[in-house]
Design a protein around this motif. Structure first.
Motif, PDB file in Angstrom:
ATOM      1  N   ARG A  46       0.826  -1.211   0.000  1.00  0.00           N
ATOM      2  CA  ARG A  46       0.000   0.000   0.000  1.00  0.00           C
ATOM      3  C   ARG A  46       0.861   1.262   0.000  1.00  0.00           C
ATOM      4  NH1 ARG A  46      -3.075  -3.151   3.666  1.00  0.00           N
ATOM      5  NH2 ARG A  46      -2.161  -2.070   5.448  1.00  0.00           N
ATOM      6  N   ALA A  47       1.946   1.224   0.750  1.00  0.00           N
ATOM      7  CA  ALA A  47       2.833   2.389   0.813  1.00  0.00           C
ATOM      8  C   ALA A  47       3.450   2.698  -0.549  1.00  0.00           C
ATOM      9  CB  ALA A  47       3.934   2.154   1.850  1.00  0.00           C
ATOM     10  N   MET A  48       3.690   1.657  -1.343  1.00  0.00           N
ATOM     11  CA  MET A  48       4.306   1.848  -2.655  1.00  0.00           C
ATOM     12  C   MET A  48       3.283   2.196  -3.742  1.00  0.00           C
ATOM     13  SD  MET A  48       7.256  -1.074  -2.866  1.00  0.00           S
ATOM     14  CE  MET A  48       6.088  -2.432  -2.735  1.00  0.00           C
ATOM     15  N   ASN A  49       2.024   2.058  -3.427  1.00  0.00           N
ATOM     16  CA  ASN A  49       0.973   2.291  -4.426  1.00  0.00           C
ATOM     17  C   ASN A  49       0.688   3.785  -4.532  1.00  0.00           C
ATOM     18  OD1 ASN A  49      -1.084   1.943  -6.247  1.00  0.00           O
ATOM     19  ND2 ASN A  49      -2.606   1.361  -4.701  1.00  0.00           N
ATOM     20  N   ARG A  50       1.600   4.477  -5.191  1.00  0.00           N
ATOM     21  CA  ARG A  50       1.491   5.929  -5.307  1.00  0.00           C
ATOM     22  C   ARG A  50       2.091   6.380  -6.621  1.00  0.00           C
ATOM     23  NH1 ARG A  50       3.008   8.907  -1.134  1.00  0.00           N
ATOM     24  NH2 ARG A  50       2.521   7.259   0.357  1.00  0.00           N
ATOM     25  N   ASN A  51       1.754   7.598  -7.000  1.00  0.00           N
ATOM     26  CA  ASN A  51       2.245   8.160  -8.244  1.00  0.00           C
ATOM     27  C   ASN A  51       3.706   8.588  -8.102  1.00  0.00           C
ATOM     28  OD1 ASN A  51       2.209   9.212 -10.869  1.00  0.00           O
ATOM     29  ND2 ASN A  51       0.138  10.038 -10.591  1.00  0.00           N
ATOM     30  N   ASN A  52       4.340   8.924  -9.215  1.00  0.00           N
ATOM     31  CA  ASN A  52       5.680   9.486  -9.170  1.00  0.00           C
ATOM     32  C   ASN A  52       5.651  10.885  -8.556  1.00  0.00           C
ATOM     33  OD1 ASN A  52       7.270   7.419 -10.240  1.00  0.00           O
ATOM     34  ND2 ASN A  52       6.675   7.950 -12.330  1.00  0.00           N
TER      35      ASN A  52
END
Length: 401
Positions: free
Chosen positions: A26-32
């Protein structure tokens, strides 16, 4: 959809890459993001401070490099040594073999100390070589802390003692790819000059981040080391550290956020508790192997690994078939035997964000596979042995007391 879909979850028990916790995903599920904005340098500063804790160092300088463990090897070598420098390196399995190959291809004069696969590093030979080297031609001692091909853990404290006994100035370089954050590792106390690990092992992240930590002695050596380096040059990192922007090139934003969460999980559990958990899981696995009537590839108890167990199979069984059957029938991923032990061992990885019940599911799957391939295992024997041990040794979860 997965290309090879199977119902339920894949049971991943190779010794890396390992299971990724849901909160890390979840922590990595983000935009650039713009890595030059104030946010990323601020996070990087805290990451560098916290990464030192997993190496147990206060004096080391960490480098978070977008690479694999192989790249971290190259960073350690090329920043501290010059072509033609003599190294002593221990060949005890596939990954130590690969590191030795890299040392040779980079132009170092590698003095290889070879042991049977299943044995640890021969430190008596190291002592002899250091005693003879009064001219201090040996510039580095390179050792794999935990050889995942054979399930062997080396005694780093003893290596440091030997170096000190002979007052030898050689650098002490350690591959901790499958040990750091899982096994006892003490960079400062053991006088390790360069230690390294990879994100896909006990940190329980995706592959793609090599973390290197250098002692003051190693940083000093880097000032005169003549090995050619560009991407892995510590000097570029140190320049941007001073500027407060930290990155000489674009980092993986998603992996940085994942690392932040992974470190938070480790610290919430407590690093010593993490190490104790791995010790429990390793012991439980070895008890199961014994109950099955099989042998550990590791030849002495002092070398047993708490992150991976390499299991020897009878001559009439191809261990690769065990791995194939596990994946095809039970959605269980086990480690293949590599190189000299191909077809002779299969490997059970028990590292990273993993608990007792997950391990027991793996052991139950192995028992069914052994039955499938014609080994006369008593179903439930290994699981029972592991259960009996874990039921008596597993503490309450600290956050739930």
């Amino acid at each position: 959809m997965d290309y090879f879909y199977g119902p339920g979850r894949n049971h991943l028990f190779v010794p890396g890459p390992v299971n990724i916790p849901e909160s890390v995903l979840r922590a990595m599920n983000r935009n650039n993001e713009d890595y030059r904005s104030p946010a990323i340098p601020a996070m990087t500063k805290t990451l560098l401070e916290d990464v030192k804790k997993i190496f147990k160092t206060t004096s080391g300088t960490p480098f978070i490099i977008p690479t694999t463990g192989t790249g971290a090897w190259e960073s350690a070598l090329t920043n501290t040594l010059s072509p033609g420098d003599r190294t002593v390196s221990f060949l005890i399995g596939q990954f130590s073999l690969l590191w030795i190959d890299q040392q040779k291809r980079l132009g170092f004069n590698v003095d290889v100390v070879e042991s049977d696969w299943g044995q640890g590093a021969n430190l008596d030979i190291l002592a002899s070589k250091l005693a003879e080297d009064t001219a201090h031609t040996i510039k580095a001692v390179c050792i794999v802390h935990n050889e995942t091909a054979t399930g062997v853990t080396n005694n780093l404290a003893k290596v440091r003692k030997i170096l000190d006994d002979y007052r030898h100035p050689a650098l002490f370089l350690v591959d901790g790819v499958s040990s750091i954050c899982a096994l006892d590792f003490r960079m400062d106390e053991w006088g390790v000059d360069v230690a390294l690990t990879g994100s896909q092992k006990a940190l329980s992240l995706p592959t793609g981040m090599g973390i290197v930590c250098a002692s003051p002695k190693a940083l000093e050596a880097s000032k005169t080391a003549k090995s050619f380096r560009v991407f892995f040059d510590w000097k570029d990192y140190l320049k941007f550290y001073k500027l407060g922007t930290f990155w000489p090139y674009t980092p993986s934003i998603q992996l940085l956020y994942g690392l932040r969460e992974a470190l938070d999980l480790l610290f919430a559990e407590g690093l010593d508790n993490v190490i104790a958990r791995h010790a429990r899981l390793g012991k439980a696995t070895r008890l199961a192997v014994e109950a099955w009537g099989l042998k550990n590839c590791t030849q002495k108890e002092e070398w047993f690994s708490d992150t991976v167990t390499a299991v020897l199979v009878p001559p009439y069984i191809d261990s690769a078939e065990i791995v194939r059957r596990g994946w095809k029938r039970y959605n269980l991923s086990l480690g293949l035997g590599l190189n000299k032990v191909a077809g002779k061992v299969f490997r059970i990885g028990h590292l990273g964000n993993l608990n007792e019940l997950q391990l027991l599911g793996c052991l139950a799957g192995v028992e069914m596979i052994l039955k499938d391939v014609g080994y006369p295992v008593k179903l439930g024997s290994g699981v029972a042995a592991a259960c009996a041990y874990l039921q008596n040794s597993t503490p309450l979860i600290a956050s739930r007391i």
